[in-house]
Scaffold this motif. Sequence first.
Motif, PDB file in Angstrom:
ATOM      1  N   ALA A   1       0.869  -1.176   0.000  1.00 51.95           N
ATOM      2  CA  ALA A   1       0.000   0.000   0.000  1.00 51.95           C
ATOM      3  C   ALA A   1       0.906   1.225   0.000  1.00 51.95           C
ATOM      4  CB  ALA A   1      -0.901   0.017   1.227  1.00 51.95           C
ATOM      5  N   PRO A   2       0.866   2.053  -1.056  1.00 48.92           N
ATOM      6  CA  PRO A   2       1.824   3.166  -1.184  1.00 48.92           C
ATOM      7  C   PRO A   2       1.489   4.374  -0.317  1.00 48.92           C
ATOM      8  CG  PRO A   2       0.349   3.158  -3.053  1.00 48.92           C
ATOM      9  CD  PRO A   2      -0.017   1.953  -2.227  1.00 48.92           C
ATOM     10  N   VAL A   3       1.004   4.107   0.893  1.00 49.66           N
ATOM     11  CA  VAL A   3       0.647   5.174   1.839  1.00 49.66           C
ATOM     12  C   VAL A   3       0.943   4.669   3.245  1.00 49.66           C
ATOM     13  CG1 VAL A   3      -1.182   6.198   0.427  1.00 49.66           C
ATOM     14  CG2 VAL A   3      -1.728   4.311   1.986  1.00 49.66           C
ATOM     15  N   ALA A   4       0.941   5.592   4.201  1.00 50.50           N
ATOM     16  CA  ALA A   4       1.068   5.196   5.605  1.00 50.50           C
ATOM     17  C   ALA A   4      -0.201   4.479   6.046  1.00 50.50           C
ATOM     18  CB  ALA A   4       1.321   6.423   6.472  1.00 50.50           C
ATOM     19  N   ALA A   5      -0.108   3.739   7.141  1.00 49.49           N
ATOM     20  CA  ALA A   5      -1.264   3.009   7.653  1.00 49.49           C
ATOM     21  C   ALA A   5      -2.382   3.976   8.038  1.00 49.49           C
ATOM     22  CB  ALA A   5      -0.849   2.178   8.864  1.00 49.49           C
ATOM     23  N   GLY A   6      -3.611   3.539   7.802  1.00 48.76           N
ATOM     24  CA  GLY A   6      -4.768   4.390   8.075  1.00 48.76           C
ATOM     25  C   GLY A   6      -5.191   5.131   6.819  1.00 48.76           C
ATOM     26  N   GLY A   7      -6.423   5.518   6.748  1.00 47.72           N
ATOM     27  CA  GLY A   7      -6.899   6.254   5.575  1.00 47.72           C
ATOM     28  C   GLY A   7      -7.564   5.343   4.565  1.00 47.72           C
ATOM     29  N   GLY A   8      -8.112   5.969   3.530  1.00 43.26           N
ATOM     30  CA  GLY A   8      -8.921   5.262   2.551  1.00 43.26           C
ATOM     31  C   GLY A   8      -8.200   4.172   1.789  1.00 43.26           C
TER      32      GLY A   8
ATOM     33  N   ALA B   1       7.046   3.325  -3.035  1.00 38.75           N
ATOM     34  CA  ALA B   1       6.381   2.033  -3.168  1.00 38.75           C
ATOM     35  C   ALA B   1       6.364   1.559  -4.619  1.00 38.75           C
ATOM     36  CB  ALA B   1       4.961   2.127  -2.633  1.00 38.75           C
ATOM     37  N   SER B   2       6.114   2.474  -5.531  1.00 36.68           N
ATOM     38  CA  SER B   2       6.066   2.116  -6.948  1.00 36.68           C
ATOM     39  C   SER B   2       7.414   1.622  -7.444  1.00 36.68           C
ATOM     40  CB  SER B   2       5.616   3.325  -7.780  1.00 36.68           C
ATOM     41  OG  SER B   2       4.311   3.730  -7.426  1.00 36.68           O
ATOM     42  N   GLN B   3       8.472   2.292  -7.030  1.00 40.56           N
ATOM     43  CA  GLN B   3       9.811   1.883  -7.445  1.00 40.56           C
ATOM     44  C   GLN B   3      10.157   0.512  -6.865  1.00 40.56           C
ATOM     45  OE1 GLN B   3      12.872   4.696  -6.400  1.00 40.56           O
ATOM     46  NE2 GLN B   3      14.221   4.043  -8.048  1.00 40.56           N
ATOM     47  N   ALA B   4       9.795   0.274  -5.598  1.00 42.39           N
ATOM     48  CA  ALA B   4      10.058  -1.022  -4.979  1.00 42.39           C
ATOM     49  C   ALA B   4       9.299  -2.134  -5.688  1.00 42.39           C
ATOM     50  CB  ALA B   4       9.669  -0.971  -3.500  1.00 42.39           C
ATOM     51  N   THR B   5       8.070  -1.858  -6.076  1.00 41.22           N
ATOM     52  CA  THR B   5       7.267  -2.852  -6.784  1.00 41.22           C
ATOM     53  C   THR B   5       7.852  -3.145  -8.162  1.00 41.22           C
ATOM     54  OG1 THR B   5       5.284  -2.086  -5.637  1.00 41.22           O
ATOM     55  CG2 THR B   5       4.961  -3.406  -7.617  1.00 41.22           C
ATOM     56  N   ALA B   6       8.251  -2.096  -8.860  1.00 38.84           N
ATOM     57  CA  ALA B   6       8.804  -2.268 -10.211  1.00 38.84           C
ATOM     58  C   ALA B   6      10.084  -3.099 -10.199  1.00 38.84           C
ATOM     59  CB  ALA B   6       9.073  -0.906 -10.832  1.00 38.84           C
ATOM     60  N   LYS B   7      10.854  -3.023  -9.105  1.00 43.58           N
ATOM     61  CA  LYS B   7      12.129  -3.742  -9.012  1.00 43.58           C
ATOM     62  C   LYS B   7      11.993  -5.139  -8.419  1.00 43.58           C
ATOM     63  CE  LYS B   7      15.131   0.331  -8.714  1.00 43.58           C
ATOM     64  NZ  LYS B   7      16.139   1.052  -7.886  1.00 43.58           N
ATOM     65  N   ALA B   8      10.811  -5.500  -7.969  1.00 43.79           N
ATOM     66  CA  ALA B   8      10.600  -6.805  -7.345  1.00 43.79           C
ATOM     67  C   ALA B   8      10.634  -7.917  -8.395  1.00 43.79           C
ATOM     68  CB  ALA B   8       9.263  -6.812  -6.612  1.00 43.79           C
TER      69      ALA B   8
ATOM     70  N   VAL C   1      -0.466 -10.303   2.546  1.00 49.04           N
ATOM     71  CA  VAL C   1      -0.030  -9.440   3.647  1.00 49.04           C
ATOM     72  C   VAL C   1       0.186  -8.019   3.144  1.00 49.04           C
ATOM     73  CG1 VAL C   1       1.685  -9.100   5.452  1.00 49.04           C
ATOM     74  CG2 VAL C   1       1.089 -11.424   4.720  1.00 49.04           C
ATOM     75  N   VAL C   2      -0.503  -7.063   3.755  1.00 51.99           N
ATOM     76  CA  VAL C   2      -0.357  -5.659   3.362  1.00 51.99           C
ATOM     77  C   VAL C   2       0.895  -5.074   4.012  1.00 51.99           C
ATOM     78  CG1 VAL C   2      -1.370  -3.350   3.485  1.00 51.99           C
ATOM     79  CG2 VAL C   2      -2.830  -5.336   3.050  1.00 51.99           C
ATOM     80  N   GLU C   3       1.710  -4.420   3.198  1.00 50.77           N
ATOM     81  CA  GLU C   3       2.892  -3.711   3.693  1.00 50.77           C
ATOM     82  C   GLU C   3       2.777  -2.246   3.314  1.00 50.77           C
ATOM     83  OE1 GLU C   3       7.645  -3.426   2.692  1.00 50.77           O
ATOM     84  OE2 GLU C   3       6.777  -5.426   2.915  1.00 50.77           O
ATOM     85  N   ASN C   4       2.692  -1.374   4.292  1.00 52.12           N
ATOM     86  CA  ASN C   4       2.601   0.063   4.030  1.00 52.12           C
ATOM     87  C   ASN C   4       3.966   0.628   3.693  1.00 52.12           C
ATOM     88  OD1 ASN C   4       0.341  -0.508   6.287  1.00 52.12           O
ATOM     89  ND2 ASN C   4      -0.347   1.061   4.881  1.00 52.12           N
ATOM     90  N   MET C   5       4.022   1.402   2.619  1.00 50.73           N
ATOM     91  CA  MET C   5       5.272   1.988   2.165  1.00 50.73           C
ATOM     92  C   MET C   5       4.978   3.392   1.642  1.00 50.73           C
ATOM     93  SD  MET C   5       8.059   0.252  -0.472  1.00 50.73           S
ATOM     94  CE  MET C   5       7.960  -1.318   0.376  1.00 50.73           C
ATOM     95  N   GLY C   6       4.796   4.338   2.567  1.00 55.34           N
ATOM     96  CA  GLY C   6       4.481   5.699   2.175  1.00 55.34           C
ATOM     97  C   GLY C   6       5.714   6.477   1.757  1.00 55.34           C
ATOM     98  N   GLY C   7       5.488   7.707   1.288  1.00 57.74           N
ATOM     99  CA  GLY C   7       6.588   8.591   0.914  1.00 57.74           C
ATOM    100  C   GLY C   7       6.674   8.846  -0.570  1.00 57.74           C
ATOM    101  N   GLY C   8       7.025  10.088  -0.897  1.00 54.94           N
ATOM    102  CA  GLY C   8       7.232  10.452  -2.296  1.00 54.94           C
ATOM    103  C   GLY C   8       5.983  10.400  -3.140  1.00 54.94           C
ATOM    104  N   GLY C   9       4.816  10.580  -2.513  1.00 52.87           N
ATOM    105  CA  GLY C   9       3.581  10.528  -3.285  1.00 52.87           C
ATOM    106  C   GLY C   9       3.349   9.187  -3.946  1.00 52.87           C
TER     107      GLY C   9
END
Length: 331
Positions: free
Chosen positions: A44-51, A84-91, A72-80
């Motif tokens: 989830a490309p945001v901090a925990a909590g929220g929509g 998270a997008s970069q981490a996913t693309a490199k997985a 398993v949900v892993e929150n990875m906020g930051g950089g809008g």
Amino acid sequence: MSKTLYRQQPIFLSFLFVVLGLLLNLNAYAQAPTYPVKPIKLIAPVAAGGGLDNIARSVAEKLSRSIGQPVVVENMGGGGGAIASQATAKAPADGYTLMVAYVGTHGTNPAVRRLPYDAIKDFTPIGMIGATPNVLVINSELPIKSFKEFVDYAKKNPAKLSYGSAGPGTLTHLGMEQLKLAAGIFMVHVPYRGVGPAYTDLLAGQTQAMFPTLFAALPYINTNRVRGLAVTGAKRSSAAPNIPTFKELGFNGFDGQQWYGIVGPANLPPAVVAKLNTELNKVLASPDFSEKMTNEAMTLMPLSPTQFANYIKEDIARWAKVAKDRNIEIE
């Protein structure tokens, strides 16, 4: 033993070994475990909590039951959403690292920013979850009751209106800029660090208008703290049936929404993509999940991977045009 039979025997044995090898390979293939065989990480490309986080966890819970492996949900906020997008693309492209993409990571940000990832080339679209429309809201103290009155007021009082956004380049910014251009009106943009502070000043009368998601605006609309004038999308939302669409009001092209979907790294195996898409669409079809999302003003959108890929391309193109027309580029 004749010489002829002696010569043929090695050939026969070689053939027999080949056949046995094929049978063993087929048997091993038939017994090979099918995807998934271990837990799946859903970023989830945001901090925990929220929509978005709530949506990710709701989908993960239902998928876990459906596919027989923990999601398993892993929150990875930051950089809008860029981190998270970069981490996913490199997985690894094996289907065990997925991400909840949304209009920020795969719509508005690619249209206005230089990102460390390519929103189209670096990902495999799996399926759409759904979308909630955006709504034009105004401070309830303004002497305005309808969208037409809003446009007339803005044209007569060009220095009296300002609008807040969740930040430069966000949907709340680009959507309002699209409206300003289409309606021929002027409003000062006041960017904030997130939608919360923007709401605070709207309610206090420091700004006069905003273009948030309908879901986020509903508590304020229902308590008459803000007034909803028009929503994006092709039809009225069942969560706010009294608010007309922009299309009804003669403004076409206002289809931008806060959407959510599932993506993985580029080059995911087609069988994995098909499996995930099928299971995701089963989740969307379940009555309890559908009811929960409807209560959050979301319209579910079960799309094929190809349809979702086209949706992403069209959304980026939509906001890139708005950014170009309004000369918006975020460093």
